[in-house]
Design a protein around this motif. Structure first.
Motif, PDB file in Angstrom:
ATOM      1  N   SER A 102       0.830  -1.211   0.000  1.00 52.78           N
ATOM      2  CA  SER A 102       0.000   0.000   0.000  1.00 52.78           C
ATOM      3  C   SER A 102       0.862   1.258   0.000  1.00 52.78           C
ATOM      4  O   SER A 102       0.570   2.231  -0.704  1.00 52.78           O
ATOM      5  N   LEU A 103       1.930   1.229   0.779  1.00 54.14           N
ATOM      6  CA  LEU A 103       2.833   2.379   0.848  1.00 54.14           C
ATOM      7  C   LEU A 103       3.491   2.629  -0.498  1.00 54.14           C
ATOM      8  O   LEU A 103       3.555   3.774  -0.980  1.00 54.14           O
ATOM      9  N   SER A 104       4.006   1.575  -1.117  1.00 53.19           N
ATOM     10  CA  SER A 104       4.665   1.715  -2.412  1.00 53.19           C
ATOM     11  C   SER A 104       3.721   2.287  -3.455  1.00 53.19           C
ATOM     12  O   SER A 104       4.094   3.170  -4.242  1.00 53.19           O
ATOM     13  N   ALA A 105       2.490   1.798  -3.462  1.00 53.14           N
ATOM     14  CA  ALA A 105       1.506   2.284  -4.437  1.00 53.14           C
ATOM     15  C   ALA A 105       1.137   3.738  -4.175  1.00 53.14           C
ATOM     16  O   ALA A 105       0.927   4.518  -5.120  1.00 53.14           O
ATOM     17  N   ALA A 106       1.068   4.122  -2.907  1.00 61.04           N
ATOM     18  CA  ALA A 106       0.645   5.477  -2.558  1.00 61.04           C
ATOM     19  C   ALA A 106       1.664   6.528  -2.950  1.00 61.04           C
ATOM     20  O   ALA A 106       1.301   7.646  -3.357  1.00 61.04           O
ATOM     21  N   VAL A 107       2.948   6.204  -2.838  1.00 57.83           N
ATOM     22  CA  VAL A 107       3.987   7.210  -3.095  1.00 57.83           C
ATOM     23  C   VAL A 107       4.807   6.904  -4.352  1.00 57.83           C
ATOM     24  O   VAL A 107       5.691   7.674  -4.707  1.00 57.83           O
ATOM     25  N   ARG A 108       4.522   5.801  -5.004  1.00 62.28           N
ATOM     26  CA  ARG A 108       5.223   5.385  -6.228  1.00 62.28           C
ATOM     27  C   ARG A 108       6.740   5.313  -5.989  1.00 62.28           C
ATOM     28  O   ARG A 108       7.540   5.837  -6.740  1.00 62.28           O
ATOM     29  N   MET A 109       7.101   4.622  -4.928  1.00 62.60           N
ATOM     30  CA  MET A 109       8.497   4.381  -4.582  1.00 62.60           C
ATOM     31  C   MET A 109       8.631   2.947  -4.082  1.00 62.60           C
ATOM     32  O   MET A 109       7.654   2.339  -3.662  1.00 62.60           O
ATOM     33  N   THR A 110       9.834   2.413  -4.129  1.00 61.61           N
ATOM     34  CA  THR A 110      10.083   1.076  -3.601  1.00 61.61           C
ATOM     35  C   THR A 110      10.103   1.127  -2.081  1.00 61.61           C
ATOM     36  O   THR A 110      10.794   1.958  -1.487  1.00 61.61           O
ATOM     37  N   ALA A 111       9.331   0.245  -1.441  1.00 58.41           N
ATOM     38  CA  ALA A 111       9.246   0.183   0.021  1.00 58.41           C
ATOM     39  C   ALA A 111      10.038  -1.019   0.526  1.00 58.41           C
ATOM     40  O   ALA A 111       9.995  -2.095  -0.068  1.00 58.41           O
ATOM     41  N   VAL A 112      10.750  -0.815   1.617  1.00 59.07           N
ATOM     42  CA  VAL A 112      11.679  -1.830   2.132  1.00 59.07           C
ATOM     43  C   VAL A 112      11.506  -1.979   3.637  1.00 59.07           C
ATOM     44  O   VAL A 112      11.403  -0.985   4.358  1.00 59.07           O
ATOM     45  N   LEU A 113      11.472  -3.226   4.106  1.00 60.40           N
ATOM     46  CA  LEU A 113      11.493  -3.504   5.537  1.00 60.40           C
ATOM     47  C   LEU A 113      12.839  -4.116   5.884  1.00 60.40           C
ATOM     48  O   LEU A 113      13.280  -5.060   5.221  1.00 60.40           O
ATOM     49  N   SER A 114      13.499  -3.596   6.902  1.00 59.19           N
ATOM     50  CA  SER A 114      14.794  -4.122   7.328  1.00 59.19           C
ATOM     51  C   SER A 114      14.769  -4.468   8.806  1.00 59.19           C
ATOM     52  O   SER A 114      14.096  -3.810   9.603  1.00 59.19           O
ATOM     53  N   LEU A 115      15.516  -5.518   9.161  1.00 60.44           N
ATOM     54  CA  LEU A 115      15.714  -5.927  10.542  1.00 60.44           C
ATOM     55  C   LEU A 115      17.179  -5.735  10.901  1.00 60.44           C
ATOM     56  O   LEU A 115      18.040  -5.759  10.019  1.00 60.44           O
ATOM     57  N   TRP A 116      17.453  -5.587  12.178  1.00 62.58           N
ATOM     58  CA  TRP A 116      18.839  -5.470  12.621  1.00 62.58           C
ATOM     59  C   TRP A 116      19.459  -6.859  12.649  1.00 62.58           C
ATOM     60  O   TRP A 116      18.945  -7.770  13.305  1.00 62.58           O
ATOM     61  N   GLY A 117      20.562  -7.037  11.914  1.00 67.11           N
ATOM     62  CA  GLY A 117      21.250  -8.318  11.877  1.00 67.11           C
ATOM     63  C   GLY A 117      22.353  -8.386  12.907  1.00 67.11           C
ATOM     64  O   GLY A 117      22.254  -7.798  13.985  1.00 67.11           O
ATOM     65  N   ALA A 118      23.424  -9.105  12.573  1.00 67.62           N
ATOM     66  CA  ALA A 118      24.517  -9.261  13.528  1.00 67.62           C
ATOM     67  C   ALA A 118      25.209  -7.939  13.808  1.00 67.62           C
ATOM     68  O   ALA A 118      25.525  -7.623  14.960  1.00 67.62           O
ATOM     69  N   ARG A 119      25.434  -7.150  12.749  1.00 66.31           N
ATOM     70  CA  ARG A 119      26.164  -5.891  12.928  1.00 66.31           C
ATOM     71  C   ARG A 119      25.624  -4.759  12.077  1.00 66.31           C
ATOM     72  O   ARG A 119      26.340  -3.848  11.723  1.00 66.31           O
ATOM     73  N   GLY A 120      24.367  -4.819  11.740  1.00 63.71           N
ATOM     74  CA  GLY A 120      23.782  -3.753  10.942  1.00 63.71           C
ATOM     75  C   GLY A 120      22.437  -4.184  10.385  1.00 63.71           C
ATOM     76  O   GLY A 120      22.035  -5.343  10.515  1.00 63.71           O
ATOM     77  N   PRO A 121      21.717  -3.247   9.758  1.00 72.41           N
ATOM     78  CA  PRO A 121      20.407  -3.570   9.198  1.00 72.41           C
ATOM     79  C   PRO A 121      20.533  -4.491   7.984  1.00 72.41           C
ATOM     80  O   PRO A 121      21.421  -4.319   7.147  1.00 72.41           O
ATOM     81  N   VAL A 122      19.619  -5.446   7.896  1.00 74.83           N
ATOM     82  CA  VAL A 122      19.572  -6.369   6.766  1.00 74.83           C
ATOM     83  C   VAL A 122      18.208  -6.251   6.096  1.00 74.83           C
ATOM     84  O   VAL A 122      17.170  -6.336   6.766  1.00 74.83           O
ATOM     85  N   VAL A 123      18.204  -6.034   4.788  1.00 78.81           N
ATOM     86  CA  VAL A 123      16.963  -5.924   4.031  1.00 78.81           C
ATOM     87  C   VAL A 123      16.234  -7.263   4.084  1.00 78.81           C
ATOM     88  O   VAL A 123      16.798  -8.306   3.751  1.00 78.81           O
ATOM     89  N   THR A 124      14.977  -7.219   4.501  1.00 80.22           N
ATOM     90  CA  THR A 124      14.206  -8.452   4.691  1.00 80.22           C
ATOM     91  C   THR A 124      13.059  -8.579   3.701  1.00 80.22           C
ATOM     92  O   THR A 124      12.810  -9.655   3.167  1.00 80.22           O
ATOM     93  N   LEU A 125      12.336  -7.501   3.456  1.00 79.75           N
ATOM     94  CA  LEU A 125      11.228  -7.511   2.500  1.00 79.75           C
ATOM     95  C   LEU A 125      11.370  -6.319   1.558  1.00 79.75           C
ATOM     96  O   LEU A 125      11.745  -5.228   1.988  1.00 79.75           O
ATOM     97  N   VAL A 126      11.053  -6.526   0.289  1.00 79.64           N
ATOM     98  CA  VAL A 126      11.138  -5.454  -0.704  1.00 79.64           C
ATOM     99  C   VAL A 126       9.863  -5.448  -1.543  1.00 79.64           C
ATOM    100  O   VAL A 126       9.475  -6.473  -2.099  1.00 79.64           O
ATOM    101  N   GLU A 127       9.201  -4.305  -1.615  1.00 77.70           N
ATOM    102  CA  GLU A 127       8.038  -4.109  -2.483  1.00 77.70           C
ATOM    103  C   GLU A 127       8.427  -3.067  -3.523  1.00 77.70           C
ATOM    104  O   GLU A 127       8.498  -1.874  -3.247  1.00 77.70           O
ATOM    105  N   GLU A 128       8.738  -3.543  -4.721  1.00 79.53           N
ATOM    106  CA  GLU A 128       9.255  -2.650  -5.759  1.00 79.53           C
ATOM    107  C   GLU A 128       8.159  -1.808  -6.396  1.00 79.53           C
ATOM    108  O   GLU A 128       7.037  -2.274  -6.588  1.00 79.53           O
ATOM    109  N   ASP A 129       8.510  -0.572  -6.721  1.00 86.33           N
ATOM    110  CA  ASP A 129       7.616   0.315  -7.468  1.00 86.33           C
ATOM    111  C   ASP A 129       7.767   0.003  -8.951  1.00 86.33           C
ATOM    112  O   ASP A 129       8.826   0.250  -9.538  1.00 86.33           O
TER     113      ASP A 129
END
Length: 263
Positions: A102-129
């Protein structure tokens, strides 16, 4: 009479071995898919024989596999199994996909969810525009560096004093000062905007659960005319999405108290 309590505890050598296994596994990342024993030895300050013995033992345990090239090692099936299990336990990963769409469609941008990994954020989900001719994206599994808006949002909320050290490793004092200023601004504003190479920009905000920051949601774009001001559609929709996810996780948008003033 012998003290049996000490016998039940791990010995110092056992603890050191476990720590070494963690260090070896942490050497792998988005840009390091395979390593030789010599690579491990050089990066951890071991002699090559010891490094090889560790790697061979990890292969036997399923933690590493033999790589496609002679003498190389890659992460093994056990790590894949544990990674999938760990992700399945993160509720935010289960509930985020429709929100990202919904976010990607609303702003026409790729939306990304990241979690903190061992030593930094790791991209977990990607919704491409897919509404534009050129798609700005990032692959799932990529570890984000300190230039990413999502990294700066995490640093503004994490209480682990080691986080800043990990993200600033190799930086000059001036670069670290610049990052600390950006992290401070992100914490105060509740979101972050960052410019990256190739004209790409990112915007990000935190998602909280009952324990603190659970994830970050980011937006990727390259439109030089994009309005990223406070109250703009992009920022409003981003914050609406993170607020909705936080509510579903029964979290609070209030930051947790920080144990380290540097963060």
């Amino acid at each position: 009479m012998a003290n049996t309590d000490g016998a039940s505890e791990a010995s110092g050598s056992d603890i050191q071995a476990v720590a070494r296994v963690g260090q070896i596994c942490a050497l792998f990342g988005p840009h390091t898919a395979e390593l030789t024993a010599a690579d491990v030895a050089d990066r951890l300050g071991l002699n090559r024989t010891t490094a090889y013995r560790y790697c061979a033992s990890l292969v036997a345990a399923g933690i590493l596999d033999r790589g496609p090239r002679r003498g190389t090692f890659v992460l093994g099936g056990l790590m894949l199994q544990l990674g999938i299990h760990a992700l399945s336990r993160r509720q935010v990963v289960e509930i985020a996909p429709p929100r990202l769409a919904s976010l990607s469609a609303a702003v026409r941008m790729t939306a990304v969810l990241s979690l903190w990994g061992a030593r930094g954020p790791v991209v977990t989900l990607v919704e491409e525009d897919r509404s534009r001719t050129a798609v700005v994206t990032v692959r799932a599994g990529a570890q984000l560096d300190a230039t990413a808006a999502q990294s700066r949002v995490f640093l503004g909320q994490l209480t682990d004093e080691r986080a800043m050290g990990w993200m600033t490793e190799g930086m000059t004092s001036a670069q670290r000062a610049e990052l600390e200023a950006a992290v401070y601004t992100a914490r105060r504003a509740g979101y972050c905007i960052a410019s990256q190479s190739g004209g790409v920009f990112s915007a990000a905000a935190p998602v909280f659960d009952e324990f603190g920051i659970a994830a970050t949601v980011g937006l990727l774009g390259a439109d030089p005319q994009a309005d990223l001001s406070a109250g703009s559609t992009i920022i409003t929709e981003l914050l609406r999405t993170t607020s909705a996810l936080t509510a579903e996780l029964r979290g609070t948008r209030e930051a947790r108290p920080h144990e380290n003033s540097e963060l």
